[in-house]
Every structure is written in C-alpha cells, then in structure tokens.
Motif scaffolding. Structure first.
Motif, PDB file in Angstrom:
ATOM      1  N   ALA A  72       0.443   4.509  -4.305  1.00  0.00           N
ATOM      2  CA  ALA A  72      -0.098   4.593  -2.944  1.00  0.00           C
ATOM      3  C   ALA A  72      -1.563   4.153  -2.904  1.00  0.00           C
ATOM      4  O   ALA A  72      -2.366   4.543  -3.751  1.00  0.00           O
ATOM      5  CB  ALA A  72       0.020   6.011  -2.422  1.00  0.00           C
ATOM      6  N   ILE A  73      -1.894   3.342  -1.898  1.00  0.00           N
ATOM      7  CA  ILE A  73      -3.285   2.920  -1.664  1.00  0.00           C
ATOM      8  C   ILE A  73      -3.792   3.620  -0.396  1.00  0.00           C
ATOM      9  O   ILE A  73      -4.973   3.780  -0.178  1.00  0.00           O
ATOM     10  CB  ILE A  73      -3.379   1.381  -1.453  1.00  0.00           C
ATOM     11  CG1 ILE A  73      -2.623   0.605  -2.547  1.00  0.00           C
ATOM     12  CG2 ILE A  73      -4.815   0.911  -1.347  1.00  0.00           C
ATOM     13  CD1 ILE A  73      -3.280   0.526  -3.891  1.00  0.00           C
ATOM     14  N   ARG A  74      -2.838   3.991   0.472  1.00  0.00           N
ATOM     15  CA  ARG A  74      -3.156   4.682   1.723  1.00  0.00           C
ATOM     16  C   ARG A  74      -2.258   5.917   1.820  1.00  0.00           C
ATOM     17  O   ARG A  74      -1.265   6.026   1.128  1.00  0.00           O
ATOM     18  CB  ARG A  74      -2.854   3.784   2.936  1.00  0.00           C
ATOM     19  CG  ARG A  74      -3.873   2.704   3.188  1.00  0.00           C
ATOM     20  CD  ARG A  74      -5.066   3.226   3.969  1.00  0.00           C
ATOM     21  NE  ARG A  74      -6.020   2.157   4.227  1.00  0.00           N
ATOM     22  CZ  ARG A  74      -6.886   1.692   3.347  1.00  0.00           C
ATOM     23  NH1 ARG A  74      -6.926   2.192   2.134  1.00  0.00           N
ATOM     24  NH2 ARG A  74      -7.736   0.739   3.663  1.00  0.00           N
TER      25      ARG A  74
ATOM     26  N   PHE B 124       0.820  -1.224   0.000  1.00  0.00           N
ATOM     27  CA  PHE B 124       0.000   0.000   0.000  1.00  0.00           C
ATOM     28  C   PHE B 124       0.852   1.272   0.000  1.00  0.00           C
ATOM     29  O   PHE B 124       0.326   2.363   0.048  1.00  0.00           O
ATOM     30  CB  PHE B 124      -0.928   0.019   1.236  1.00  0.00           C
ATOM     31  CG  PHE B 124      -2.186  -0.788   1.084  1.00  0.00           C
ATOM     32  CD1 PHE B 124      -2.272  -1.835   0.171  1.00  0.00           C
ATOM     33  CD2 PHE B 124      -3.299  -0.510   1.876  1.00  0.00           C
ATOM     34  CE1 PHE B 124      -3.445  -2.586   0.048  1.00  0.00           C
ATOM     35  CE2 PHE B 124      -4.472  -1.255   1.763  1.00  0.00           C
ATOM     36  CZ  PHE B 124      -4.536  -2.294   0.846  1.00  0.00           C
ATOM     37  N   LYS B 125       2.191   1.117  -0.011  1.00  0.00           N
ATOM     38  CA  LYS B 125       3.134   2.262   0.019  1.00  0.00           C
ATOM     39  C   LYS B 125       3.023   3.027   1.335  1.00  0.00           C
ATOM     40  O   LYS B 125       2.671   4.200   1.375  1.00  0.00           O
ATOM     41  CB  LYS B 125       2.895   3.202  -1.183  1.00  0.00           C
ATOM     42  CG  LYS B 125       4.084   4.128  -1.505  1.00  0.00           C
ATOM     43  CD  LYS B 125       3.779   5.004  -2.714  1.00  0.00           C
ATOM     44  CE  LYS B 125       4.905   5.963  -3.037  1.00  0.00           C
ATOM     45  NZ  LYS B 125       5.906   5.394  -3.954  1.00  0.00           N
ATOM     46  N   THR B 126       3.303   2.295   2.425  1.00  0.00           N
ATOM     47  CA  THR B 126       3.277   2.895   3.761  1.00  0.00           C
ATOM     48  C   THR B 126       4.463   2.362   4.567  1.00  0.00           C
ATOM     49  O   THR B 126       5.251   1.563   4.057  1.00  0.00           O
ATOM     50  CB  THR B 126       1.992   2.527   4.534  1.00  0.00           C
ATOM     51  OG1 THR B 126       2.046   1.127   4.872  1.00  0.00           O
ATOM     52  CG2 THR B 126       0.729   2.827   3.732  1.00  0.00           C
ATOM     53  N   MET B 127       4.519   2.733   5.832  1.00  0.00           N
ATOM     54  CA  MET B 127       5.570   2.241   6.740  1.00  0.00           C
ATOM     55  C   MET B 127       5.578   0.712   6.827  1.00  0.00           C
ATOM     56  O   MET B 127       6.600   0.101   7.114  1.00  0.00           O
ATOM     57  CB  MET B 127       5.392   2.840   8.138  1.00  0.00           C
ATOM     58  CG  MET B 127       4.124   2.417   8.849  1.00  0.00           C
ATOM     59  SD  MET B 127       4.104   2.922  10.583  1.00  0.00           S
ATOM     60  CE  MET B 127       3.147   4.414  10.541  1.00  0.00           C
ATOM     61  N   ILE B 128       4.408   0.107   6.579  1.00  0.00           N
ATOM     62  CA  ILE B 128       4.286  -1.366   6.635  1.00  0.00           C
ATOM     63  C   ILE B 128       5.248  -2.027   5.646  1.00  0.00           C
ATOM     64  O   ILE B 128       5.766  -3.112   5.913  1.00  0.00           O
ATOM     65  CB  ILE B 128       2.827  -1.788   6.339  1.00  0.00           C
ATOM     66  CG1 ILE B 128       1.908  -1.350   7.483  1.00  0.00           C
ATOM     67  CG2 ILE B 128       2.701  -3.304   6.110  1.00  0.00           C
ATOM     68  CD1 ILE B 128       0.427  -1.362   7.140  1.00  0.00           C
ATOM     69  N   ASP B 129       5.514  -1.350   4.535  1.00  0.00           N
ATOM     70  CA  ASP B 129       6.372  -1.950   3.510  1.00  0.00           C
ATOM     71  C   ASP B 129       7.827  -2.076   3.949  1.00  0.00           C
ATOM     72  O   ASP B 129       8.574  -2.861   3.363  1.00  0.00           O
ATOM     73  CB  ASP B 129       6.246  -1.172   2.192  1.00  0.00           C
ATOM     74  CG  ASP B 129       4.866  -1.354   1.585  1.00  0.00           C
ATOM     75  OD1 ASP B 129       4.486  -2.510   1.328  1.00  0.00           O
ATOM     76  OD2 ASP B 129       4.147  -0.356   1.424  1.00  0.00           O
TER      77      ASP B 129
END
Length: 207
Positions: free
Chosen positions: A172-174, A125-130
């Motif tokens: 980005a999804i989020r 989702f192109k966030t810190m999770i990645d």
C-alpha cells in the motif's frame, strides 16, 4: 441507461454490498480500520432511500445529487473520492437523457480521473483505482476496436476483476494499509473489492 435504470443498478449494488458485509469488514480489519464496509453501506443505503427523488431527475442532476449525498453520508476518504467522481461525471453528461455505451465509458473515465486527482493516487497504490483503471482502459480499447457492446462490457468487467486481484501482492502507498507492518501484502484491498463489485453489477445489469 436512463436515470431510472441507473437507480435500479444502484439498488443491485446496495444488495451486493449488503451480502458481503462479513467478507469486506474482515478484509478491512486486516488491512485498515474495519469501517470501509459500514461507510460504503451507509452511502448506498442513503441513495436507495432517495431513489424516488433521484430516478425522477435529469441524468446530470441525478449524478450531481448522488455525489453530494455520498459526500455527506460516507465517512473517511471514500466519501470525498466517490462524491468527487459523481460530481465531475455530471458535468460531462450535460443535457443528455441517457447513457449510451460511449458516454458510459466517458463517465467512468471522468470518475477515474477525479478519484486519482482528488486522492493524489495512481494505479499500483493498492486502492480502488486498481480496479477502476484497468477496467476503464480495457473498455475504452474494446470500443476503439469497434468490438460489439457485450464484448466491450465483458472487457470492462474482466479488467475490474483482474485489477482487484492484482492488489493482493501490492504494498500500500495510500490508505490505512500503508501503516501496517507488511503494508497489506497478501490481502486484497477492500476499496478495490467494493469498486469491483460496482463494475461487475453494472455489467451484469446491462448484459
């Protein structure tokens, strides 16, 4: 890591974030609204200001307190996500007085799950999770294979770096970048960058 060790690590992260002010702000100005660095810096500075109190606490209480301080200091979604991560992690630490390598892995996995659940987001989702997701998975796999601790930690770090770099080509999804015409493609996600910093500093500190 004891509570005191963990706060030493937090101080090193704070310094790393401070040093990368221009880079992270520029990145976030392209993909978001430019305040990610300021929010993260404010949160970590608050932790450093509270270091005497935090380092004297029991490990689980310290994690809970860190979560509450971040939630009340950091603006935007980062505050809620990091706050939830620390508060959830405090529950699995329980009465243990220090983090050994297995508990560290469990803590990072719990933080990852809390962030995904609270942010209703997942890898890609192109966030810190990645940054965090591949780091935790590679760390976990290394421990399952009974690799030595320093090799397992290097896997954790490399997973974060590779994950951060993978955000460059993602749409980005989020997050704010979702509202950009190109959805942030061609640029690293600033949240993934600051997450990667934390993991890099953690591993370097432990090694």
């Amino acid at each position: 890591m004891t509570s005191k060790d963990y706060i030493e690590y937090i101080e090193l992260v704070t310094k790393k974030i401070e040093e990368n002010k221009d880079y992270v702000t520029e990145l976030d100005s392209i993909t978001g609204d430019g305040d990610h660095w300021a929010n993260m810096n404010m949160g970590f500075q608050k932790l450093v200001e509270s270091k005497e109190e935090l380092s004297a606490m029991k490990l689980s209480d310290m994690f809970k307190k860190i979560g509450m301080l971040i939630m009340s200091t950091v603006g935007g979604s980062s505050g809620v996500l990091y706050g939830s991560a620390y508060i959830n992690a405090s529950k699995i630490i329980g009465d243990r007085e220090y983090l050994d390598i297995k508990l560290l892995c469990d803590v990072l996995e719990e933080e990852l799950n809390a962030i995904m659940k609270r942010g209703n987001a997942k890898p890609g989702f192109k966030t810190m999770i990645d940054s965090l997701y591949p780091a935790v998975n590679r760390f976990k796999l290394a421990l399952e294979k009974d690799l030595d601790e320093s090799t397992a930690l290097r896997e954790l770090k490399q997973g974060a770096i590779d994950g951060m770099n993978s955000t460059k080509d993602m749409e980005a999804i989020r997050g704010r970048a979702f509202y950009q015409a190109n959805k942030g493609v061609g640029h690293l996600d600033p949240g993934a960058v600051t997450m990667c910093y934390q993991i890099e500093v953690l591993v370097d500190y432990l090694l």
